[in-house]
Design an enzyme around this catalytic site. Structure first.
Site, PDB file in Angstrom:
ATOM      1  N   ASP A 133       1.287  -1.350  -0.038  1.00 38.16           N
ATOM      2  CA  ASP A 133       0.013  -0.217   0.115  1.00 38.16           C
ATOM      3  C   ASP A 133       1.052   1.324   0.342  1.00 38.16           C
ATOM      4  OD1 ASP A 133       1.028  -0.526   2.894  1.00 38.16           O
ATOM      5  OD2 ASP A 133      -1.065  -0.707   3.572  1.00 38.16           O
ATOM      6  N   ASP A 163       3.494   0.894  13.580  1.00 36.60           N
ATOM      7  CA  ASP A 163       2.789   0.324  13.490  1.00 36.60           C
ATOM      8  C   ASP A 163       3.477  -1.650  14.057  1.00 36.60           C
ATOM      9  OD1 ASP A 163       0.275   0.942  12.314  1.00 36.60           O
ATOM     10  OD2 ASP A 163       0.919   1.100  10.378  1.00 36.60           O
TER      11      ASP A 163
END
Length: 803
Positions: A82, A512
């Site tokens: 992404d 993350d």
């Protein structure tokens, strides 16, 4: 128009048919210029060192949104991400090769890959639909990248609209496909009302399919800036028995179209709305498809949520698997009837086995707890087996074992809790693909990695997974398991927020996935055990580098945001929570004094006062004199001195962070400052880097101070700078080598100075730009020339002088 590497060609392809939009096709060739560009003249060739670039190995760390096998060439596999570009599989080394490192800052959105297509006829041809955001966050429109050499070099066909490689729905598709009956023809499904597009010249030029009737209308949440996208035209697939073209559309009332005349006309598929449009009152859309060209079936996976990471439906099912007979038009519901959770929130990836017609697999989307489920059918969806199910008590039985040794951090420092394993089958499984040449090989992408096995057909030789006990409860029977392992080596997709090089260890704060302490750059390490959901800042005590501190965002209100290690990163403990600082964010910046006696932490919140600690985070006290959200650094020599910057004011503390006062600086920018750092071995030396803010009329650049921030000199070469860092000097007793991610003469690059900032030389080249790179940079204190670079999606890059 994209800034071209030296030696690249450029050709105009005219106007898009029927649109009046000029589209340039840019050929991006191999870099043929010098490996280093420089500012100014210098006879010392040492300044102009060539560099070799590599990744510090993390292995994965982000969302792998698609895996595409070539249908006719063995071992030709592509993966898209992404925000981290796309990759090609290298069978000999079982690693992935990055293909878009040439993307520069001016077109950074090209690192978000929304779809890929590999040509089944001329197998050297490959295509990528790129563009990271459909919002104005990305200033550029999307593009189609085309390559005739498997991604070694690329051309660019710019599009007149944006694409969303990092937007909701990015795992659906594939939106970009090659027509196997005419491989010069490609189709592209687009979001936000732009409809279906087509190229008839190998992706060089594109035009809207004017007679395609439906651009889609499905919006997750019109009141949310991220979720307000119309998901648009989702995928295109081909029936090679009857020659039909199928197109899936994000419109629950009209979700599927077909063409029987090569795309000249289009008709809704009868019964599609009833088959695909809703489940238990939830609107659903056809997010993925797969064709069995032997039995004549089109399989469609639906979900109420385009994914990849939104919450499941509050109640009821949210998706199903439908089978369409491409010859008769008959619809059959082949949805798995059982999920250990009780409801099926929807489906993500779906794939068929080309070698064994009738065998297909699919995965749940957003099943979350205790794990996602992968389903397998060998009878065209009539019956299904599960990758796991509950056993007696709180345990579960699995079809396979998960070997996470390739990425030891995949446990997230957790432990198995009954059926909720620390190492999961995954989540956000939209990328799911059986090798068309080898039914034993499957790969699937998750929000963190790629899993895979070369023993897949052992699944079918196992006994029944599901039974019932005397009470009628479903139970899992023992099975002879095979092994699924990490298949993500070489694919690096983390967003890195901060770096600290201790000499023999590299400490990182990572989006993350918390962060890492690398003592071997060629080995994936466990995650820093500090309970961060995202690491935001790291620092170490200059005169006692065994003491490391870091800060990060945390979930919930139980853990402190600051982590402390006193053994060079081997073990960590959470500092105490600070009263009034909630969880879910607030990582900010953290600094430790040169002798390790004081920690100062500034949460990333404009309403929370920075705090200091004299006992390694056991207790905290409010800092006096600093605004909330100020950036903080320590002097690398004077233990009592720390610095801070906020809103154009530079602050200094001489009492270990207890109080800060305005240092009296003038001429610093009021905003747009990305970073400031202090110089090892040089007391009072501070450097500041700023990108500026065009909307506010604030110019960027670089400034240096030699008196603790009272007076500053602007480095005139730089129009903007992201970051600044220091490494071992080129000469004994010389000034530390200075590294920056910055722009000189409009050219963004990685620059180095070895003479205290008088002359600067670019050390990267146009084949190594990594899109939006440079949020943090640092040299190595022990190895001259080595530089570590944070990227936004390509992990940690480091460079060494080429031998």
């Amino acid at each position: 128009m994209m800034a071209l590497p030296n030696g690249a060609g450029l050709s105009r392809r005219g106007f898009l048919a029927g649109t009046g939009v000029a589209v340039a096709a840019v050929a991006v060739g191999p870099f043929s210029g010098p490996l280093s560009a420089w500012a100014g003249e210098d006879s010392d060739s040492k300044q102009r060192d060539a560099y070799t670039w590599k990744n510090a190995v993390i292995n994965g760390g982000g969302f792998v949104s698609g895996i595409v096998f070539n249908e006719t060439a063995r071992n030709l596999i592509y993966a898209r991400t992404d925000i981290g570009g796309c990759y090609r599989w290298q069978e000999d080394s079982r690693t992935w090769k990055p293909l878009l490192d040439w993307v520069g800052r001016d077109k950074w959105g090209y690192s978000g890959v929304v779809s890929m297509a590999t040509d089944p006829v001329e197998t050297n041809r490959v295509y990528a639909a790129v563009g990271t955001y459909t919002l104005d966050w990305d200033p550029n429109n999307g593009a189609i990248l085309y390559s005739d050499d498997r991604g070694e070099t690329w051309g660019i066909a710019e599009l007149p609209f944006k694409q969303g490689g990092n937007m909701p729905g990015r795992g659906m598709g594939e939106r970009l496909v090659v027509n196997p009956a005419d491989n010069a023809e490609l189709y592209l499904g687009t979001p936000n009302g732009n409809g279906l597009w087509r190229s008839k010249d190998y992706g060089r030029t594109w035009a809207a399919v004017e007679n395609f009737p439906n651009p889609g209308n499905f919006v997750i949440d019109p009141g949310n800036i991220i979720l307000a996208d119309n998901q648009g035209v989702i995928w295109i697939d081909f029936d090679q028995i009857g020659g039909k073209i199928y197109v899936g559309v994000a419109d629950p009332a009209d979700p599927l179209y077909e063409s029987e005349d090569g795309g000249a006309t289009w008709q809704p598929v009868p019964g599609a709305a009833e088959a695909l449009g809703a489940v238990d009152g939830n609107r659903t859309i056809p997010n993925q498809s797969a064709v069995d060209d032997v039995n004549g079936y089109l399989y469609i996976a639906t979900s109420h949520d385009p994914g990849p990471g939104n919450a499941p439906a509050a109640s009821g099912n949210g998706g199903k698997i439908m089978r369409l007979s491409t010859q008769t038009g008959e619809w059959t519901d082949v949805t798995p009837t059982y999920n250990p959770r009780g409801v099926i929130p929807g489906f993500g990836g779906i794939t068929v086995d080309r070698q064994n017609p009738g065998t297909l697999m699919t995965a749940t989307r957003n099943n979350w707890w205790p794990d996602e489920i992968i389903y397998r059918s060998t009878d065209s969806g009539q019956t299904w087996q599960l990758s796991w199910d509950y056993a007696e008590g709180e345990e579960r039985t699995d079809r396979f074992d998960m070997d996470s040794s390739g990425s030891p951090w995949l446990s997230w420092n957790g432990e198995d809790q009954g059926a909720a394993y620390a190492v999961k089958h995954g989540w956000m499984i939209d990328a799911l693909a059986i090798d068309p040449h080898d039914p034993d090989r499957i790969m699937w992408g998750t929000g963190a990695t790629i899993w895979g096995t070369e023993e897949l057909t052992r699944w079918d030789s196992q006994g029944e997974l599901i039974g019932e006990d005397e009470a009628g409860r479903r139970i899992a029977l023992p099975v002879e398991k095979f092994t699924v392992g990490v298949r993500v080596e070489g694919l690096e997709e983390t967003a890195v927020l901060d770096l600290a090089a201790l000499g023999g260890a590299l400490v990182s704060a990572v989006g993350d996935v918390s962060g890492f302490v690398h003592t071997d750059l060629d080995r994936a390490e466990p995650m820093i055990d500090a309970d961060w959901s995202t690491g935001t800042s790291v620092d170490f005590a200059q005169s006692n580098p065994d003491i490391i501190v870091g800060a990060g965002r945390v979930h919930g209100n139980e853990k402190g945001h600051v982590g402390v290690s006193t053994d060079r990163g081997k073990t960590w403990r959470n500092a105490a929570r600070v009263d009034g600082v909630p969880g879910d964010g607030h990582g900010g910046t953290v600094a430790i004094s040169a002798d390790g006696s004081r920690i100062v932490w500034s949460p990333s919140d404009t309403e929370i006062t920075p705090v200091y600690s004299t006992d390694l985070g056991a207790t905290w006290n409010p800092v006096q004199g600093l605004p909330a959200g100020a950036k903080i650094r320590s002097d690398r020599v004077r233990a009592a001195v720390l610095y801070s910057f906020s809103g154009g004011t530079f602050y200094r503390s001489t009492d270990g962070g207890v109080t800060f006062t305005d240092a009296g600086a003038v001429g610093l920018p009021a905003g747009g400052v990305e970073d400031f750092r202090t110089v090892p071995g040089r007391k009072n030396h501070v450097w500041l880097a700023g990108r500026g803010d065009a909307k506010e009329g604030i110019s960027g650049g670089m400034w240096r101070s030699k008196d603790g921030g009272t007076t500053w000199k602007k480095i005139t070469e730089f129009q903007m700078a992201d970051s600044i860092g220091f490494g071992k000097a080129a000469k004994r007793s010389g000034y530390p080598a200075i590294y920056t991610s910055a722009s000189i003469g409009g050219k963004a690059g990685i620059y180095r100075s070895i003479d205290g900032g008088n002359k600067w030389y670019r050390i990267n080249d146009d084949e190594h730009q990594w899109a939006n790179a440079g949020a943090a940079i640092t040299g190595d204190p022990l190895l001259y020339g080595r530089v570590y670079l944070a990227t936004n999606g390509r992990g940690i890059i480091y460079g060494d002088i080429t031998a």
